[in-house]
Write a protein that holds these residues in place. Sequence first.
Motif, PDB file in Angstrom:
ATOM      1  N   ALA A 294      56.399  15.815  11.823  1.00  0.00           N
ATOM      2  CA  ALA A 294      56.538  16.576  13.068  1.00  0.00           C
ATOM      3  C   ALA A 294      56.365  18.070  12.825  1.00  0.00           C
ATOM      4  CB  ALA A 294      57.905  16.308  13.692  1.00  0.00           C
ATOM      5  N   GLN A 295      56.934  18.565  11.723  1.00  0.00           N
ATOM      6  CA  GLN A 295      56.785  19.987  11.420  1.00  0.00           C
ATOM      7  C   GLN A 295      55.336  20.318  11.066  1.00  0.00           C
ATOM      8  OE1 GLN A 295      58.453  21.628   7.795  1.00  0.00           O
ATOM      9  NE2 GLN A 295      59.161  23.462   8.872  1.00  0.00           N
ATOM     10  N   ALA A 296      54.693  19.428  10.307  1.00  0.00           N
ATOM     11  CA  ALA A 296      53.285  19.630   9.967  1.00  0.00           C
ATOM     12  C   ALA A 296      52.428  19.662  11.225  1.00  0.00           C
ATOM     13  CB  ALA A 296      52.809  18.521   9.032  1.00  0.00           C
ATOM     14  N   SER A 297      52.703  18.737  12.148  1.00  0.00           N
ATOM     15  CA  SER A 297      51.938  18.676  13.393  1.00  0.00           C
ATOM     16  C   SER A 297      52.135  19.947  14.217  1.00  0.00           C
ATOM     17  CB  SER A 297      52.373  17.460  14.219  1.00  0.00           C
ATOM     18  OG  SER A 297      52.051  16.262  13.555  1.00  0.00           O
ATOM     19  N   ALA A 298      53.388  20.385  14.331  1.00  0.00           N
ATOM     20  CA  ALA A 298      53.680  21.591  15.115  1.00  0.00           C
ATOM     21  C   ALA A 298      52.971  22.803  14.539  1.00  0.00           C
ATOM     22  CB  ALA A 298      55.186  21.821  15.162  1.00  0.00           C
ATOM     23  N   SER A 299      53.011  22.941  13.221  1.00  0.00           N
ATOM     24  CA  SER A 299      52.388  24.104  12.584  1.00  0.00           C
ATOM     25  C   SER A 299      50.870  24.075  12.734  1.00  0.00           C
ATOM     26  CB  SER A 299      52.767  24.162  11.098  1.00  0.00           C
ATOM     27  OG  SER A 299      52.195  23.075  10.383  1.00  0.00           O
ATOM     28  N   ARG A 300      50.280  22.880  12.645  1.00  0.00           N
ATOM     29  CA  ARG A 300      48.833  22.755  12.812  1.00  0.00           C
ATOM     30  C   ARG A 300      48.420  23.005  14.260  1.00  0.00           C
ATOM     31  NH1 ARG A 300      46.370  19.705   8.790  1.00  0.00           N
ATOM     32  NH2 ARG A 300      44.405  20.061   9.896  1.00  0.00           N
ATOM     33  N   LEU A 301      49.258  22.568  15.188  1.00  0.00           N
ATOM     34  CA  LEU A 301      48.976  22.804  16.603  1.00  0.00           C
ATOM     35  C   LEU A 301      48.985  24.309  16.886  1.00  0.00           C
ATOM     36  CD1 LEU A 301      48.600  21.675  19.487  1.00  0.00           C
ATOM     37  CD2 LEU A 301      51.077  21.629  19.691  1.00  0.00           C
ATOM     38  N   MET A 302      49.994  25.017  16.379  1.00  0.00           N
ATOM     39  CA  MET A 302      50.063  26.463  16.578  1.00  0.00           C
ATOM     40  C   MET A 302      48.902  27.170  15.892  1.00  0.00           C
ATOM     41  SD  MET A 302      54.105  27.512  16.452  1.00  0.00           S
ATOM     42  CE  MET A 302      54.498  26.677  14.915  1.00  0.00           C
ATOM     43  N   PRO A 326      49.473  26.810   7.017  1.00  0.00           N
ATOM     44  CA  PRO A 326      49.935  27.840   7.960  1.00  0.00           C
ATOM     45  C   PRO A 326      51.405  28.187   7.717  1.00  0.00           C
ATOM     46  CG  PRO A 326      49.836  25.721   9.059  1.00  0.00           C
ATOM     47  CD  PRO A 326      49.295  25.504   7.669  1.00  0.00           C
ATOM     48  N   VAL A 327      51.659  28.962   6.675  1.00  0.00           N
ATOM     49  CA  VAL A 327      53.022  29.249   6.235  1.00  0.00           C
ATOM     50  C   VAL A 327      53.859  29.888   7.341  1.00  0.00           C
ATOM     51  CG1 VAL A 327      54.441  30.590   4.634  1.00  0.00           C
ATOM     52  CG2 VAL A 327      52.384  29.433   3.817  1.00  0.00           C
ATOM     53  N   ALA A 328      53.292  30.882   8.046  1.00  0.00           N
ATOM     54  CA  ALA A 328      54.050  31.561   9.103  1.00  0.00           C
ATOM     55  C   ALA A 328      54.500  30.572  10.177  1.00  0.00           C
ATOM     56  CB  ALA A 328      53.203  32.664   9.734  1.00  0.00           C
ATOM     57  N   ASN A 329      53.619  29.643  10.552  1.00  0.00           N
ATOM     58  CA  ASN A 329      53.955  28.655  11.575  1.00  0.00           C
ATOM     59  C   ASN A 329      55.035  27.693  11.096  1.00  0.00           C
ATOM     60  OD1 ASN A 329      51.897  29.878  12.962  1.00  0.00           O
ATOM     61  ND2 ASN A 329      50.407  28.277  12.569  1.00  0.00           N
ATOM     62  N   LEU A 330      54.972  27.324   9.820  1.00  0.00           N
ATOM     63  CA  LEU A 330      55.983  26.432   9.249  1.00  0.00           C
ATOM     64  C   LEU A 330      57.351  27.121   9.231  1.00  0.00           C
ATOM     65  CD1 LEU A 330      53.858  24.990   6.313  1.00  0.00           C
ATOM     66  CD2 LEU A 330      54.784  23.666   8.224  1.00  0.00           C
ATOM     67  N   VAL A 331      57.363  28.391   8.890  1.00  0.00           N
ATOM     68  CA  VAL A 331      58.614  29.149   8.881  1.00  0.00           C
ATOM     69  C   VAL A 331      59.167  29.273  10.301  1.00  0.00           C
ATOM     70  CG1 VAL A 331      59.661  31.409   8.429  1.00  0.00           C
ATOM     71  CG2 VAL A 331      58.058  30.419   6.777  1.00  0.00           C
ATOM     72  N   ILE A 332      58.285  29.496  11.269  1.00  0.00           N
ATOM     73  CA  ILE A 332      58.717  29.620  12.667  1.00  0.00           C
ATOM     74  C   ILE A 332      59.366  28.316  13.140  1.00  0.00           C
ATOM     75  CG2 ILE A 332      57.884  29.793  15.053  1.00  0.00           C
ATOM     76  CD1 ILE A 332      55.804  31.831  13.988  1.00  0.00           C
ATOM     77  N   THR A 333      58.750  27.167  12.824  1.00  0.00           N
ATOM     78  CA  THR A 333      59.349  25.887  13.232  1.00  0.00           C
ATOM     79  C   THR A 333      60.671  25.660  12.512  1.00  0.00           C
ATOM     80  OG1 THR A 333      58.018  24.714  11.561  1.00  0.00           O
ATOM     81  CG2 THR A 333      57.155  24.773  13.804  1.00  0.00           C
TER      82      THR A 333
END
Length: 449
Positions: A294-302, A326-333
């Motif tokens: 789920a986190q991988a999907s969210a970060s890839r979507l962003m 996408p490190v920044a997106n992973l940190v945000i999630t």
Amino acid sequence: MTTTLTRTLKLPSLVLFGLAYLTPIIVLGIFGIIAETTGGAAPAAYLVALVAMLFTAHSYGRMAIAYPVAGSAYTYVRRSIDPRVGFLVGWAVLLDYLFLPMVIWLIGGSYLTAQFPGIPIGVWIVGFIVITTLLNILGIKVADKANYVLMAFQLLVLVFFVALAIGNVVSANGAGGLASGQPFFNDTSSFATISAGAAIAAYSFLGFDAVTTLTEETINPRRTVPRAIMLVALIGGGIFVAVSYVTQLVHPGGVFEDSASAASSIALQIGGELFGAVFLAGLVVAQFASGLAAQASASRLMYAMGRDSVLPKAVFGKLNEKFHTPVANLVITGIIGLIALFLDVATSTSFINFGAFTAFTLVNASVVFHYVRQRRAGQQLNVVSYVVVPVVGAVICAYLLSQLDSNAITLGVSWLVLGIIVLALITGGFKAAPPEMTATEKATVEAAA
């Protein structure tokens, strides 16, 4: 030469993908919350949610026939109704992706806290976030075979749970105890409580429509994809109703010492210490794997939305040079996941269901819009299939949306208002069409796979 996706998938593969995406064991993860909300009528809530999903699955099938490309609610609404409305549906779906990891980590933390009461739930939640984020930053991918093993393990735990529950009921009340209407309606339940429970139970169905994103890799998609969507909803719903029914027989009513981890106590009751430990391990492993995906999907979507300039490219559209993730997106999630420290399971699941019901309602509506457009173009479509069924589906989904937790509705509406502001900014005051999120679908599928 243009590289295209290869059509190799048949109906069984699509159905298996959809069921794996549902994570069937989640029915036990939130059983206590639904039983408490409904007054001991959890299977009735799942039955109502299943009906809503079947109507919506039918609508997804109609749109998959109309647009046999990798798509989702965003694509269907954009093409059938309006690009701006499509953007807002995509924004609502983004709510699911952003906050789904948080809910998964919260459920896992609730069960571990019940097992180890001396350790605060915050420790487990932060542990989930840190480990999952680090693994996703490093670019860890779960192989297809691992998904099959995880699916098999979940089903095995469910089969043992149901078998032990049946044995427990027969031992206490005889074979006749297996046939009861109490789990569907009793003195402590009502239409209102069951509707509220169904609004939460829809969480278990999230992702049943994921097979639409594999349309371009499916053999004969106009026929196969609609059948797969319906089968995933039907089989998944059947599992949810059956499992919640026998669980409700073991524990009648909706009163628990800790509703957030009720199934763990029931597993201990029906199978003893050994099965209780196996059940806890199975649930936590499933939650961890689901959180990772789920986190991988969210970060890839962003990332896809940032790359398409739907979100600020400087923040969301960048990959780390070393890890190519996408490190920044992973940190945000991960940071968003910390909100779980201040929410309970019922409110958090209702929150993300706001995005799901919004999307489901508009997908049903998009079928009607498609019917009107095709009729104007001189093509006659079946009125029942393209008007009656989707209208009923839209009404049911809109009603269940209204039954969500009041805090969840407030948060959801606030999220949509923020989406309208973003839409106004990127379209120059709604004058231009929003950027097309064409890469979003593929990015999400790749991450989920």
